[in-house]
Motif scaffolding. Structure first.
Motif, PDB file in Angstrom:
ATOM      1  N   SER A 140       0.840  -1.204   0.000  1.00 28.44           N
ATOM      2  CA  SER A 140       0.000   0.000   0.000  1.00 28.44           C
ATOM      3  C   SER A 140       0.870   1.247   0.000  1.00 28.44           C
ATOM      4  CB  SER A 140      -0.914   0.007   1.218  1.00 28.44           C
ATOM      5  OG  SER A 140      -1.790  -1.084   1.179  1.00 28.44           O
ATOM      6  N   PHE A 141       0.414   2.274  -0.731  1.00 28.84           N
ATOM      7  CA  PHE A 141       1.168   3.528  -0.838  1.00 28.84           C
ATOM      8  C   PHE A 141       0.474   4.704  -0.171  1.00 28.84           C
ATOM      9  CE2 PHE A 141       2.657   1.382  -4.850  1.00 28.84           C
ATOM     10  CZ  PHE A 141       3.889   1.026  -4.335  1.00 28.84           C
ATOM     11  N   GLY A 142      -0.777   4.580   0.203  1.00 32.81           N
ATOM     12  CA  GLY A 142      -1.489   5.673   0.847  1.00 32.81           C
ATOM     13  C   GLY A 142      -2.797   5.972   0.153  1.00 32.81           C
ATOM     14  N   ALA A 143      -3.451   6.994   0.646  1.00 30.63           N
ATOM     15  CA  ALA A 143      -4.783   7.359   0.162  1.00 30.63           C
ATOM     16  C   ALA A 143      -4.699   8.483  -0.863  1.00 30.63           C
ATOM     17  CB  ALA A 143      -5.652   7.797   1.328  1.00 30.63           C
ATOM     18  N   TYR A 144      -5.613   8.449  -1.833  1.00 31.54           N
ATOM     19  CA  TYR A 144      -5.773   9.530  -2.790  1.00 31.54           C
ATOM     20  C   TYR A 144      -6.686  10.551  -2.131  1.00 31.54           C
ATOM     21  CZ  TYR A 144      -7.128  12.031  -6.997  1.00 31.54           C
ATOM     22  OH  TYR A 144      -7.349  12.998  -7.919  1.00 31.54           O
ATOM     23  N   PRO A 145      -6.467  11.814  -2.159  1.00 28.70           N
ATOM     24  CA  PRO A 145      -5.533  12.602  -2.944  1.00 28.70           C
ATOM     25  C   PRO A 145      -4.220  12.935  -2.237  1.00 28.70           C
ATOM     26  CG  PRO A 145      -7.165  14.074  -2.033  1.00 28.70           C
ATOM     27  CD  PRO A 145      -7.520  12.670  -1.587  1.00 28.70           C
ATOM     28  N   GLU A 146      -4.018  12.446  -0.994  1.00 29.53           N
ATOM     29  CA  GLU A 146      -2.742  12.713  -0.312  1.00 29.53           C
ATOM     30  C   GLU A 146      -1.569  12.184  -1.130  1.00 29.53           C
ATOM     31  OE1 GLU A 146      -5.317  11.231   1.490  1.00 29.53           O
ATOM     32  OE2 GLU A 146      -5.932  13.118   2.404  1.00 29.53           O
ATOM     33  N   VAL A 147      -1.757  11.023  -1.759  1.00 25.12           N
ATOM     34  CA  VAL A 147      -0.766  10.461  -2.668  1.00 25.12           C
ATOM     35  C   VAL A 147      -1.355  10.583  -4.077  1.00 25.12           C
ATOM     36  CG1 VAL A 147       0.529   8.405  -3.322  1.00 25.12           C
ATOM     37  CG2 VAL A 147       0.063   8.860  -0.911  1.00 25.12           C
ATOM     38  N   SER A 148      -0.772  11.439  -4.887  1.00 32.03           N
ATOM     39  CA  SER A 148      -1.298  11.686  -6.236  1.00 32.03           C
ATOM     40  C   SER A 148      -0.998  10.519  -7.165  1.00 32.03           C
ATOM     41  CB  SER A 148      -0.679  12.967  -6.807  1.00 32.03           C
ATOM     42  OG  SER A 148       0.705  12.752  -7.040  1.00 32.03           O
ATOM     43  N   LEU A 149      -1.596  10.547  -8.338  1.00 31.68           N
ATOM     44  CA  LEU A 149      -1.350   9.523  -9.352  1.00 31.68           C
ATOM     45  C   LEU A 149       0.128   9.487  -9.716  1.00 31.68           C
ATOM     46  CD1 LEU A 149      -2.246   7.442 -11.462  1.00 31.68           C
ATOM     47  CD2 LEU A 149      -2.918   9.346 -12.943  1.00 31.68           C
ATOM     48  N   LEU A 150       0.729  10.632  -9.912  1.00 33.54           N
ATOM     49  CA  LEU A 150       2.144  10.714 -10.266  1.00 33.54           C
ATOM     50  C   LEU A 150       3.028  10.136  -9.156  1.00 33.54           C
ATOM     51  CD1 LEU A 150       4.287  11.672 -12.286  1.00 33.54           C
ATOM     52  CD2 LEU A 150       4.248  13.884 -11.127  1.00 33.54           C
ATOM     53  N   ASN A 151       2.737  10.484  -7.909  1.00 33.32           N
ATOM     54  CA  ASN A 151       3.527   9.974  -6.790  1.00 33.32           C
ATOM     55  C   ASN A 151       3.331   8.475  -6.588  1.00 33.32           C
ATOM     56  OD1 ASN A 151       4.676  12.440  -6.259  1.00 33.32           O
ATOM     57  ND2 ASN A 151       3.169  12.998  -4.706  1.00 33.32           N
ATOM     58  N   ALA A 152       2.139   7.975  -6.846  1.00 29.12           N
ATOM     59  CA  ALA A 152       1.890   6.529  -6.742  1.00 29.12           C
ATOM     60  C   ALA A 152       2.689   5.788  -7.812  1.00 29.12           C
ATOM     61  CB  ALA A 152       0.407   6.238  -6.879  1.00 29.12           C
ATOM     62  N   ARG A 153       2.749   6.343  -9.014  1.00 29.67           N
ATOM     63  CA  ARG A 153       3.543   5.717 -10.084  1.00 29.67           C
ATOM     64  C   ARG A 153       5.032   5.732  -9.747  1.00 29.67           C
ATOM     65  NH1 ARG A 153       0.321   8.283 -15.247  1.00 29.67           N
ATOM     66  NH2 ARG A 153      -1.402   6.769 -15.240  1.00 29.67           N
ATOM     67  N   LYS A 154       5.502   6.818  -9.135  1.00 29.68           N
ATOM     68  CA  LYS A 154       6.911   6.877  -8.726  1.00 29.68           C
ATOM     69  C   LYS A 154       7.195   5.858  -7.642  1.00 29.68           C
ATOM     70  CE  LYS A 154       7.706  11.737  -9.858  1.00 29.68           C
ATOM     71  NZ  LYS A 154       7.949  13.091  -9.307  1.00 29.68           N
ATOM     72  N   ALA A 155       6.302   5.729  -6.677  1.00 33.24           N
ATOM     73  CA  ALA A 155       6.464   4.755  -5.595  1.00 33.24           C
ATOM     74  C   ALA A 155       6.462   3.337  -6.147  1.00 33.24           C
ATOM     75  CB  ALA A 155       5.361   4.929  -4.559  1.00 33.24           C
ATOM     76  N   LYS A 156       5.659   3.091  -7.161  1.00 34.46           N
ATOM     77  CA  LYS A 156       5.626   1.777  -7.800  1.00 34.46           C
ATOM     78  C   LYS A 156       6.968   1.460  -8.427  1.00 34.46           C
ATOM     79  CE  LYS A 156       4.419   1.584 -11.882  1.00 34.46           C
ATOM     80  NZ  LYS A 156       3.953   1.590 -13.234  1.00 34.46           N
ATOM     81  N   GLU A 157       7.566   2.426  -9.115  1.00 36.88           N
ATOM     82  CA  GLU A 157       8.869   2.210  -9.751  1.00 36.88           C
ATOM     83  C   GLU A 157       9.962   1.945  -8.715  1.00 36.88           C
ATOM     84  OE1 GLU A 157       9.466   1.714 -12.943  1.00 36.88           O
ATOM     85  OE2 GLU A 157       7.319   1.954 -13.273  1.00 36.88           O
ATOM     86  N   VAL A 158       9.925   2.666  -7.596  1.00 35.80           N
ATOM     87  CA  VAL A 158      10.910   2.447  -6.544  1.00 35.80           C
ATOM     88  C   VAL A 158      10.744   1.037  -5.963  1.00 35.80           C
ATOM     89  CG1 VAL A 158      11.579   3.165  -4.217  1.00 35.80           C
ATOM     90  CG2 VAL A 158      11.164   4.893  -5.973  1.00 35.80           C
ATOM     91  N   ALA A 159       9.481   0.627  -5.745  1.00 38.83           N
ATOM     92  CA  ALA A 159       9.217  -0.693  -5.176  1.00 38.83           C
ATOM     93  C   ALA A 159       9.631  -1.821  -6.102  1.00 38.83           C
ATOM     94  CB  ALA A 159       7.733  -0.811  -4.836  1.00 38.83           C
ATOM     95  N   ARG A 160       9.485  -1.607  -7.412  1.00 40.30           N
ATOM     96  CA  ARG A 160       9.846  -2.647  -8.368  1.00 40.30           C
ATOM     97  C   ARG A 160      11.345  -2.773  -8.441  1.00 40.30           C
ATOM     98  NH1 ARG A 160       6.401  -4.950 -10.870  1.00 40.30           N
ATOM     99  NH2 ARG A 160       6.501  -5.186 -13.073  1.00 40.30           N
TER     100      ARG A 160
END
Length: 71
Positions: free
Chosen positions: A51-71
């Protein structure tokens, strides 16, 4: 792929549902209106969820960045 407009327009339903983005990233929309970013992945042959957090605290762009870091 998701857009910010599609996320903002999503409405709660009787049961929770997912809006898929890419590479296992999705937005879980709960019946109470909460929107949570999650990543589904496999490790050691088992399916896991991060889990990365709730929208809108975590934006779409930030969620995609977090996904790349996790991968």
């Amino acid at each position: 792929m998701l857009t910010d407009v599609a996320i903002r327009k999503s409405q709660p339903r009787e049961s929770q549902y997912k809006l898929s983005d890419a590479q296992g990233l999705y937005l879980l929309v709960r019946p109470n209106g909460a929107k949570l970013w999650q990543l589904r992945y496999r490790f050691g042959g088992k399916e896991k969820t991060l889990s990365f957090g709730a929208y809108p605290e975590v934006s779409l762009l930030n969620a995609r960045k977090a996904k790349e870091v996790a991968r």
